[in-house]
Design a protein around this motif. Structure first.
Motif, short mmCIF file in Angstrom:
data_model
loop_
_atom_site.label_atom_id
_atom_site.label_comp_id
_atom_site.label_asym_id
_atom_site.label_seq_id
_atom_site.Cartn_x
_atom_site.Cartn_y
_atom_site.Cartn_z
N GLU A 105 4.07 4.20 -4.11
CA GLU A 105 3.36 5.24 -4.85
C GLU A 105 3.56 5.06 -6.35
O GLU A 105 4.44 4.34 -6.80
CB GLU A 105 3.87 6.63 -4.42
CG GLU A 105 3.66 6.94 -2.95
CD GLU A 105 4.24 8.29 -2.58
OE1 GLU A 105 4.40 9.14 -3.49
OE2 GLU A 105 4.54 8.50 -1.39
N ARG A 106 2.71 5.75 -7.08
CA ARG A 106 2.79 5.68 -8.54
C ARG A 106 2.83 7.09 -9.11
O ARG A 106 2.04 7.95 -8.74
CB ARG A 106 1.58 4.93 -9.09
CG ARG A 106 1.48 4.98 -10.61
CD ARG A 106 0.29 4.18 -11.09
NE ARG A 106 0.14 4.29 -12.54
CZ ARG A 106 -0.61 3.49 -13.27
NH1 ARG A 106 -1.28 2.52 -12.68
NH2 ARG A 106 -0.70 3.66 -14.56
N ASP A 107 3.75 7.33 -10.02
CA ASP A 107 3.83 8.59 -10.76
C ASP A 107 3.86 8.21 -12.25
O ASP A 107 4.90 7.91 -12.80
CB ASP A 107 5.08 9.37 -10.37
CG ASP A 107 5.12 10.75 -11.01
OD1 ASP A 107 4.15 11.10 -11.71
OD2 ASP A 107 6.12 11.46 -10.82
N ARG A 112 9.56 5.96 -1.36
CA ARG A 112 10.32 7.12 -0.89
C ARG A 112 11.23 6.78 0.29
O ARG A 112 10.87 6.01 1.18
CB ARG A 112 9.37 8.24 -0.48
CG ARG A 112 8.57 8.83 -1.63
CD ARG A 112 7.79 10.05 -1.17
NE ARG A 112 6.89 10.51 -2.23
CZ ARG A 112 7.23 11.32 -3.21
NH1 ARG A 112 8.47 11.77 -3.28
NH2 ARG A 112 6.34 11.68 -4.13
N ASN A 115 14.11 7.94 -4.39
CA ASN A 115 13.25 6.79 -4.65
C ASN A 115 14.08 5.52 -4.52
O ASN A 115 14.99 5.28 -5.32
CB ASN A 115 12.65 6.89 -6.06
CG ASN A 115 11.79 5.69 -6.42
OD1 ASN A 115 11.40 4.91 -5.55
ND2 ASN A 115 11.48 5.55 -7.70
N ARG A 145 0.83 -1.21 0.00
CA ARG A 145 0.00 0.00 0.00
C ARG A 145 0.86 1.26 0.00
O ARG A 145 0.39 2.33 -0.37
CB ARG A 145 -0.90 0.03 1.23
CG ARG A 145 -2.07 -0.95 1.21
CD ARG A 145 -2.86 -0.81 2.49
NE ARG A 145 -3.25 0.56 2.76
CZ ARG A 145 -3.49 1.06 3.97
NH1 ARG A 145 -3.39 0.28 5.03
NH2 ARG A 145 -3.84 2.32 4.13
N PRO A 178 -0.76 1.27 -7.01
CA PRO A 178 -0.10 2.28 -6.18
C PRO A 178 -0.78 3.64 -6.34
O PRO A 178 -1.39 3.94 -7.38
CB PRO A 178 1.32 2.32 -6.74
CG PRO A 178 1.49 0.99 -7.41
CD PRO A 178 0.14 0.66 -7.95
N THR A 179 -0.67 4.46 -5.33
CA THR A 179 -1.26 5.79 -5.36
C THR A 179 -0.35 6.77 -6.09
O THR A 179 0.84 6.51 -6.26
CB THR A 179 -1.50 6.30 -3.94
OG1 THR A 179 -0.23 6.38 -3.26
CG2 THR A 179 -2.42 5.38 -3.18
N SER A 180 -0.91 7.88 -6.49
CA SER A 180 -0.10 8.94 -7.07
C SER A 180 0.62 9.69 -5.95
O SER A 180 0.12 9.77 -4.84
CB SER A 180 -0.98 9.93 -7.85
OG SER A 180 -1.62 9.26 -8.92
N PRO A 181 1.84 10.23 -6.23
CA PRO A 181 2.56 10.94 -5.19
C PRO A 181 1.79 12.12 -4.64
O PRO A 181 1.16 12.87 -5.39
CB PRO A 181 3.83 11.42 -5.91
CG PRO A 181 3.95 10.52 -7.10
CD PRO A 181 2.55 10.18 -7.49
N LYS A 182 1.80 12.26 -3.32
CA LYS A 182 1.11 13.38 -2.67
C LYS A 182 2.06 14.16 -1.80
O LYS A 182 1.67 14.95 -0.96
CB LYS A 182 -0.04 12.84 -1.81
CG LYS A 182 -1.06 12.01 -2.58
CD LYS A 182 -2.11 11.46 -1.63
CE LYS A 182 -3.13 10.60 -2.38
NZ LYS A 182 -2.52 9.42 -3.00
#
Length: 422
Positions: free
Chosen positions: A307-309, A316, A324, A304, A415-419
């Protein structure tokens, strides 16, 4: 068009939290025994501490060529984090990673090459003064100081200078977390295009900051365990070395690292690197009090925190959110595939282990990946305790039901986008 490496990543399996996970009492005890069997003895830790303390004293002698630069030697990596494990066999050595930081120098003062030579000359002189047989060798980033065969370890010493001011400005400019920047450093690397020239373009690092973040992730259980040890020997808390304290998070990471080692014994270059496993595990840990609970929470949730970009996956560095840890995955997609292959196998193996009662079955569940340590752990257990079940009260799993294998996701998460790092 090249295939999208994320195409097969599915959305999070929503049913993963619908089952109540039960581990047998035998499985609980066996996982604790595995961690004990993998742990490095206090003698080894003491030996490592004495070794870099001795080198530090050498650098501070009156005629040291680096004394005026305020040298500091400190350990980094698994020995600092308390997650070091025994080698796979008696032929392998312990790798003690350390830093030699010259705190009164900066990147404007000298090139990486000059710094590396400055530190290297002192290490070579130390080796002669200590009558060490093996020569000092040069790595891409470090000097390697090898001890006698009986010691069974070598020390990798990375030359470094402070980078706290520049790092803080860099992170502030991007609105990122700066709380760990005070201990930021830059290190030498012969592969750098500016290696031979004075430049600000050095590789960044922050092992002290990472260690502080990791200790925070261990939560109050670390302090409680350290205090309990101090009380048991009637000493002050400060007198208890941090390496004497082992939390469920550290134990779970040790088990996962050995599982990784066994799985990739013939594919070393593809193996998930330890810092990726450690970082994702620390993120997924939620203060579980038992090793089994911590392990299953980590396995259920560690992906979880990837992240995904766009098409790039990001893991990170908590102490430097611009770094990264998975930066090699785009050019080495086999390493990305290997990580998810390992995670799926670990979920399968330890999911099967959770249901076992008999020692033979416990060992068989993980022996193909854990190797000889699987049998050694079984030998450490108390006499068989029957088939009594104990719930694994992981914060990652809720619900009710009969004993079953841990409810891990069936597919990779998206994966989520970077925040930004928080």
């Amino acid at each position: 068009m090249a295939p999208d490496p994320l195409k097969n990543l599915a959305v999070e399996n929503k049913s993963r939290m619908e089952k109540f996970t039960m581990t047998t009492k035998s499985a609980d005890e066996y996982l604790a025994a595995l961690a004990d069997a993998l742990a490095i003895s206090e003698t080894r830790y003491d030996q490592a501490c004495r070794s870099y303390a001795s080198l530090g004293a050498w650098l501070h002698r009156p005629d040291s060529t680096v004394l005026r630069y305020d040298p500091q030697i400190y350990v980094q990596g698994s020995f600092r984090l308390g997650t070091a494990i025994r080698p796979l066999n008696d032929e392998e050595e312990y790798d003690v990673d350390s830093v030699c930081e010259l705190r009164l120098l900066a990147t404007v003062d000298l090139s990486q090459k000059a710094l590396k030579k400055l530190v290297g000359d002192e290490i070579k002189a130390y080796r002669v003064a200590q009558s060490m047989v093996k020569p000092v060798t040069e790595g891409k980033r470090c000097w390697v100081l090898s001890y006698s065969d009986g010691a069974q370890f070598h020390m990798d010493i990375v030359p470094a200078v402070p980078n706290n001011s520049r790092q803080k400005l860099l992170l502030e400019a991007r609105g990122l977390d700066t709380r760990w920047s005070e201990t930021a450093i830059v290190i030498t690397d012969v592969r750098s295009p500016t290696y031979e020239h004075i430049s600000d373009d050095w590789q960044r690092s922050n092992p002290k900051g990472y260690a502080k973040w990791f200790q925070l992730r261990m939560g109050p259980i670390f302090k409680r365990k350290r205090r309990a040890i101090a009380e048991s020997v009637r000493a002050s808390v400060e007198d208890i070395p941090e390496y004497r304290v082992r939390t469920p998070l550290q134990s779970a990471i040790m088990i996962l690292k050995r599982h990784r080692d066994g799985m990739f014994v013939d594919r070393y270059e593809e193996r998930p690197i330890s810092v990726i496993i450690t970082t994702l595990a620390a993120h997924a840990y939620n203060g579980e009090e038992k090793i089994s609970n911590a392990l299953y929470a980590i396995l259920a949730n560690m992906d979880r925190f990837i992240e995904r970009d766009g098409r790039t996956l990001i893991i990170r560095n908590p102490s430097d959110p611009l770094e990264n840890f998975a930066d090699k995955w785009p050019t080495h997609p086999e390493r990305q595939d290997a990580f998810f292959e390992w995670l799926a196998q670990a979920r399968q193996d330890f999911g099967q282990l959770a249901q076992q009662v008999e020692r033979r079955r416990l060992v068989e569940s993980v022996a193909p990946r854990m190797g000889a340590i699987a049998e050694k752990a079984a030998a450490r257990m108390d006499p068989p305790s029957g088939s009594m079940l104990r719930p694994a009260a992981s914060a990652a799993i809720i619900g009710t039901g009969a004993a079953s294998a841990p409810a891990f996701p069936n597919t990779r998460r998206e994966p989520t986008s970077p925040k930004g790092f928080a």
